[in-house]
Write a protein that holds these residues in place. Structure first.
Motif, PDB file in Angstrom:
ATOM      1  N   ILE A  14       2.151  -2.093  -3.018  1.00 52.95           N
ATOM      2  CA  ILE A  14       2.658  -1.635  -3.846  1.00 52.95           C
ATOM      3  C   ILE A  14       3.973  -1.701  -3.873  1.00 52.95           C
ATOM      4  O   ILE A  14       5.191  -2.332  -4.746  1.00 52.95           O
ATOM      5  CB  ILE A  14       2.852  -0.219  -3.822  1.00 52.95           C
ATOM      6  N   VAL A  15       4.739  -1.552  -2.888  1.00 52.61           N
ATOM      7  CA  VAL A  15       6.505  -2.334  -2.408  1.00 52.61           C
ATOM      8  C   VAL A  15       6.867  -3.643  -3.094  1.00 52.61           C
ATOM      9  O   VAL A  15       7.967  -3.590  -3.298  1.00 52.61           O
ATOM     10  CB  VAL A  15       6.672  -1.341  -0.933  1.00 52.61           C
ATOM     11  N   LEU A  16       5.909  -4.405  -2.439  1.00 51.16           N
ATOM     12  CA  LEU A  16       6.232  -5.738  -2.727  1.00 51.16           C
ATOM     13  C   LEU A  16       5.770  -6.219  -4.606  1.00 51.16           C
ATOM     14  O   LEU A  16       6.519  -7.023  -4.600  1.00 51.16           O
ATOM     15  CB  LEU A  16       5.294  -6.892  -2.142  1.00 51.16           C
ATOM     16  N   GLU A  17       4.902  -5.084  -4.997  1.00 47.06           N
ATOM     17  CA  GLU A  17       4.647  -5.468  -6.180  1.00 47.06           C
ATOM     18  C   GLU A  17       5.931  -4.292  -7.176  1.00 47.06           C
ATOM     19  O   GLU A  17       7.104  -5.267  -7.695  1.00 47.06           O
ATOM     20  CB  GLU A  17       3.696  -4.696  -6.852  1.00 47.06           C
ATOM     21  N   LEU A  18       6.625  -3.616  -6.350  1.00 54.42           N
ATOM     22  CA  LEU A  18       8.018  -2.558  -6.989  1.00 54.42           C
ATOM     23  C   LEU A  18       9.689  -3.846  -6.170  1.00 54.42           C
ATOM     24  O   LEU A  18      10.109  -3.885  -7.359  1.00 54.42           O
ATOM     25  CB  LEU A  18       7.712  -1.275  -5.962  1.00 54.42           C
ATOM     26  N   LYS A  19       9.309  -4.454  -5.893  1.00 55.06           N
ATOM     27  CA  LYS A  19      10.580  -5.618  -5.662  1.00 55.06           C
ATOM     28  C   LYS A  19      11.214  -6.312  -6.129  1.00 55.06           C
ATOM     29  O   LYS A  19      12.030  -6.965  -7.082  1.00 55.06           O
ATOM     30  CB  LYS A  19      10.116  -6.022  -4.080  1.00 55.06           C
ATOM     31  N   LYS A  20       9.198  -7.088  -6.730  1.00 56.54           N
ATOM     32  CA  LYS A  20       8.969  -8.037  -7.610  1.00 56.54           C
ATOM     33  C   LYS A  20      10.102  -7.795  -9.639  1.00 56.54           C
ATOM     34  O   LYS A  20      10.656  -8.245  -9.717  1.00 56.54           O
ATOM     35  CB  LYS A  20       8.207  -8.566  -8.131  1.00 56.54           C
TER      36      LYS A  20
ATOM     37  N   CYS B 104      -0.256   4.161 -13.954  1.00 54.73           N
ATOM     38  CA  CYS B 104      -1.863   4.286 -13.368  1.00 54.73           C
ATOM     39  C   CYS B 104      -2.556   5.410 -14.014  1.00 54.73           C
ATOM     40  O   CYS B 104      -3.965   5.245 -13.769  1.00 54.73           O
ATOM     41  CB  CYS B 104      -1.597   3.873 -11.978  1.00 54.73           C
ATOM     42  N   GLY B 105      -2.548   5.997 -14.629  1.00 53.91           N
ATOM     43  CA  GLY B 105      -3.339   7.314 -15.001  1.00 53.91           C
ATOM     44  C   GLY B 105      -4.172   7.847 -14.265  1.00 53.91           C
ATOM     45  O   GLY B 105      -4.992   8.193 -14.631  1.00 53.91           O
ATOM     46  N   SER B 106      -3.083   8.466 -12.855  1.00 47.21           N
ATOM     47  CA  SER B 106      -4.120   8.721 -11.974  1.00 47.21           C
ATOM     48  C   SER B 106      -4.322  10.811 -11.976  1.00 47.21           C
ATOM     49  O   SER B 106      -3.327  10.781 -12.872  1.00 47.21           O
ATOM     50  CB  SER B 106      -2.981   8.537 -10.726  1.00 47.21           C
ATOM     51  N   VAL B 107      -4.747  11.390 -11.456  1.00 48.49           N
ATOM     52  CA  VAL B 107      -4.739  12.587 -11.546  1.00 48.49           C
ATOM     53  C   VAL B 107      -3.620  13.684 -11.242  1.00 48.49           C
ATOM     54  O   VAL B 107      -3.010  12.962 -10.174  1.00 48.49           O
ATOM     55  CB  VAL B 107      -6.073  13.335 -11.150  1.00 48.49           C
ATOM     56  N   ASP B 108      -2.752  14.248 -12.081  1.00 47.64           N
ATOM     57  CA  ASP B 108      -1.804  14.790 -11.357  1.00 47.64           C
ATOM     58  C   ASP B 108      -1.594  16.194 -10.476  1.00 47.64           C
ATOM     59  O   ASP B 108      -2.810  16.585 -10.616  1.00 47.64           O
ATOM     60  CB  ASP B 108      -0.639  15.166 -12.709  1.00 47.64           C
ATOM     61  N   LYS B 109      -1.681  15.781  -9.160  1.00 44.60           N
ATOM     62  CA  LYS B 109      -2.090  16.601  -8.070  1.00 44.60           C
ATOM     63  C   LYS B 109      -0.857  17.602  -7.605  1.00 44.60           C
ATOM     64  O   LYS B 109      -0.913  18.314  -6.399  1.00 44.60           O
ATOM     65  CB  LYS B 109      -2.760  15.857  -6.689  1.00 44.60           C
ATOM     66  N   GLY B 110       0.041  17.351  -8.091  1.00 44.75           N
ATOM     67  CA  GLY B 110       1.665  17.923  -8.347  1.00 44.75           C
ATOM     68  C   GLY B 110       2.198  17.677  -7.268  1.00 44.75           C
ATOM     69  O   GLY B 110       2.179  16.460  -6.438  1.00 44.75           O
ATOM     70  N   LEU B 111       3.271  18.878  -6.651  1.00 43.14           N
ATOM     71  CA  LEU B 111       4.918  18.147  -5.591  1.00 43.14           C
ATOM     72  C   LEU B 111       3.172  19.804  -5.093  1.00 43.14           C
ATOM     73  O   LEU B 111       2.842  20.218  -4.621  1.00 43.14           O
ATOM     74  CB  LEU B 111       5.443  19.583  -6.365  1.00 43.14           C
TER      75      LEU B 111
ATOM     76  N   ASN C  82      -6.520  -0.490  -3.712  1.00 42.72           N
ATOM     77  CA  ASN C  82      -6.919  -2.172  -2.879  1.00 42.72           C
ATOM     78  C   ASN C  82      -7.065  -3.394  -4.201  1.00 42.72           C
ATOM     79  O   ASN C  82      -6.782  -4.170  -4.242  1.00 42.72           O
ATOM     80  CB  ASN C  82      -8.267  -1.989  -1.966  1.00 42.72           C
ATOM     81  N   SER C  83      -6.930  -2.641  -5.443  1.00 47.14           N
ATOM     82  CA  SER C  83      -6.594  -3.599  -6.555  1.00 47.14           C
ATOM     83  C   SER C  83      -5.322  -4.470  -6.577  1.00 47.14           C
ATOM     84  O   SER C  83      -3.950  -3.364  -6.780  1.00 47.14           O
ATOM     85  CB  SER C  83      -7.481  -3.901  -7.907  1.00 47.14           C
ATOM     86  N   ASN C  84      -4.689  -5.856  -7.458  1.00 51.24           N
ATOM     87  CA  ASN C  84      -3.582  -6.032  -7.765  1.00 51.24           C
ATOM     88  C   ASN C  84      -3.232  -4.953  -8.704  1.00 51.24           C
ATOM     89  O   ASN C  84      -2.176  -5.045  -8.410  1.00 51.24           O
ATOM     90  CB  ASN C  84      -3.210  -7.151  -7.390  1.00 51.24           C
ATOM     91  N   ASP C  85      -3.937  -5.361  -9.550  1.00 52.13           N
ATOM     92  CA  ASP C  85      -3.826  -4.792 -10.918  1.00 52.13           C
ATOM     93  C   ASP C  85      -2.806  -3.465 -10.948  1.00 52.13           C
ATOM     94  O   ASP C  85      -2.279  -3.044 -11.046  1.00 52.13           O
ATOM     95  CB  ASP C  85      -4.968  -4.587 -11.655  1.00 52.13           C
ATOM     96  N   TYR C  86      -3.957  -2.440  -9.762  1.00 51.09           N
ATOM     97  CA  TYR C  86      -3.635  -1.018  -9.985  1.00 51.09           C
ATOM     98  C   TYR C  86      -2.213  -1.147  -9.018  1.00 51.09           C
ATOM     99  O   TYR C  86      -1.614  -0.354  -9.375  1.00 51.09           O
ATOM    100  CB  TYR C  86      -4.868  -0.300  -9.045  1.00 51.09           C
ATOM    101  N   GLN C  87      -1.885  -1.307  -8.523  1.00 51.66           N
ATOM    102  CA  GLN C  87      -0.882  -1.849  -7.263  1.00 51.66           C
ATOM    103  C   GLN C  87      -0.007  -2.190  -8.229  1.00 51.66           C
ATOM    104  O   GLN C  87       1.337  -1.131  -8.329  1.00 51.66           O
ATOM    105  CB  GLN C  87      -1.371  -2.825  -6.251  1.00 51.66           C
ATOM    106  N   LYS C  88       0.445  -3.187  -9.125  1.00 51.38           N
ATOM    107  CA  LYS C  88       0.585  -3.042 -10.562  1.00 51.38           C
ATOM    108  C   LYS C  88       2.064  -1.975 -10.617  1.00 51.38           C
ATOM    109  O   LYS C  88       2.538  -1.984 -11.355  1.00 51.38           O
ATOM    110  CB  LYS C  88       0.417  -4.334 -11.119  1.00 51.38           C
ATOM    111  N   LYS C  89       0.699  -1.633 -11.298  1.00 51.12           N
ATOM    112  CA  LYS C  89       0.338  -0.592 -12.453  1.00 51.12           C
ATOM    113  C   LYS C  89       1.523   0.832 -11.740  1.00 51.12           C
ATOM    114  O   LYS C  89       2.351   1.507 -11.877  1.00 51.12           O
ATOM    115  CB  LYS C  89      -0.825   0.200 -13.054  1.00 51.12           C
ATOM    116  N   VAL C  90       1.264   0.935 -10.457  1.00 44.94           N
ATOM    117  CA  VAL C  90       1.925   1.379  -9.692  1.00 44.94           C
ATOM    118  C   VAL C  90       2.855   1.589  -9.527  1.00 44.94           C
ATOM    119  O   VAL C  90       4.260   2.192  -9.783  1.00 44.94           O
ATOM    120  CB  VAL C  90       1.124   2.409  -8.423  1.00 44.94           C
ATOM    121  N   ALA C  91       3.210   0.327  -9.182  1.00 46.16           N
ATOM    122  CA  ALA C  91       4.749  -0.348  -9.128  1.00 46.16           C
ATOM    123  C   ALA C  91       5.877  -0.096 -10.425  1.00 46.16           C
ATOM    124  O   ALA C  91       7.129   0.025 -10.629  1.00 46.16           O
ATOM    125  CB  ALA C  91       5.276  -1.443  -8.588  1.00 46.16           C
ATOM    126  N   GLU C  92       4.641  -0.430 -11.517  1.00 47.03           N
ATOM    127  CA  GLU C  92       5.734  -0.326 -12.782  1.00 47.03           C
ATOM    128  C   GLU C  92       6.012   1.158 -12.597  1.00 47.03           C
ATOM    129  O   GLU C  92       7.208   1.197 -13.593  1.00 47.03           O
ATOM    130  CB  GLU C  92       4.563  -0.130 -13.888  1.00 47.03           C
TER     131      GLU C  92
END
Ligand SMILES: [Zn+2]
Length: 348
Positions: A193-199, A283-290, A324-334
């Motif tokens: 995820i960090v390497l996608e964010l780096k890009k 990434c469309g994940s569930v909001d589990k809060g702070l 574990n998928s690159n597509d999702y990791q990119k969405k998280v990074a975005e």
């Protein structure tokens, strides 16, 4: 008998004296490659290495006739372009690797400059190279300029160069994998995820970014926080993934962000909320809060706005597949990238 004992003790004393003398001779040599400035900040110093007294810095009133912070006189035949300047932001060190056959070079050419940003200097010669290691007291960007036989160095704080400064931390690493679920290590997802964010961050030249790791290393917790604090980061983000306790998989899924409940809200909680909103949106994940996280070392000891993102649950089979998928990791990074931009818009 007594005479024999006397003789033995005399011999022993002589031997001891020889060992003591030898160690006095060698002791300074063990330290002769290092100089510690400690709290002493010399406005203007001449730093030199000598056979007997190791490295010494002499305070001088002579005003430097150059504007940079440090001047290195190069050995004969060495062009400044041949000098390798190796920066290590994580240890706040700069290595100057100077190719030369002159083993005496470090004794003859003093460093001249100010020690205001320097806490320590090491000098060494090995394999046709003189190595000068400069230990800086903060994260600095080193600017190198060359003129004739001189190499000049300036140490600029990240804020002197960039509008904003961010430190990104990929959790775990090396021999510390974090959670392992179905053969997948948390450290690898965090890093991906960090390497996608780096890009994404590399395209934004206004933001200076420092990474605690960009490979499978495991920096200490101290050095992770040091990087953020010593870069005086505007934002410090740590990327992790979650697991439920107990054996096996579970239905629990979603993104949580940890913050420091003991800091003022703007220093952690508000920023954590921005991260939570942007990552779940992207990434469309569930909001589990702070989640209050003052008991986490890097959150507690960060002196800059901090958030630790637990992107998803590795104990949820469906979420683990996504993580574990690159597509999702990119969405998280975005999502994290958008959180950074939004935080700056909101005054961080
Ligand atoms: Zn973790």
């Amino acid at each position: 008998m007594q005479e024999k004992i006397l003789k033995i003790s005399a011999c022993f004393c002589v031997a001891l004296a020889i060992v003591a003398c030898a160690s006095f001779y060698y002791l300074p040599k063990l330290h002769d490659t290092r100089l510690s400035f400690g709290m002493e900040q010399l406005e203007q110093f001449i730093l030199t290495k000598s056979e007997n007294s190791g490295i010494s810095a002499i305070n001088t009133d002579v005003k430097a006739n150059f504007p940079q912070q440090l001047r290195v006189e190069l050995p004969a035949g060495c062009d400044a372009s041949q000098v390798e300047v190796r920066q290590n932001y994580n240890s706040q060190t700069v290595d100057l690797i100077i190719p030369t056959d002159e083993q005496e070079f470090l004794y003859e050419k003093p460093l001249v400059g100010s020690s205001k940003n320097i806490s320590d200097v090491f000098m060494d010669y090995a394999g046709g190279k003189a190595v000068i290691e400069i230990v800086l007291n903060q994260v600095f960007e080193t600017e190198k300029t060359c003129a004739g036989k001189y190499l000049y160095l300036d140490f600029l704080s990240p804020h002197e160069i960039y509008d904003k400064v961010v430190v990104i931390d990929a959790g775990h690493g090396g021999s510390k994998p974090g959670a392992i679920k179905q053969g997948i290590c948390e450290k690898d997802i965090d890093l991906a995820i960090v390497l996608e964010l780096k890009k994404l961050l590399e395209q934004n030249k206004k933001i200076g970014v420092y990474y605690t790791r960009v490979d499978d290393s495991n920096p200490s917790f101290d050095s992770r926080v040091d990087l953020a604090n010593k870069a005086d980061a505007d934002l410090f983000i740590s990327v992790h993934n979650n697991s439920t306790t107990g054996p096996g998989l579970s239905k629990v899924q979603g993104t949580q962000v940890m913050y420091d409940e003991k800091k003022p809200d703007k220093d952690s909680k508000d920023f954590a909320q921005i991260c939570l909103e942007e990552v779940t949106k992207s990434c469309g994940s569930v909001d589990k809060g702070l989640v209050a996280g003052n008991d986490i070392f890097i959150i507690r000891t960060a002196a800059v706005p901090v958030a630790l993102i637990e992107v998803g649950f590795m104990t949820n089979e469906e979420e683990l597949t996504k993580l574990n998928s690159n597509d999702y990791q990119k969405k998280v990074a975005e999502g994290i990238y958008q959180a950074i931009l939004r935080a700056f818009e909101e005054g961080y």
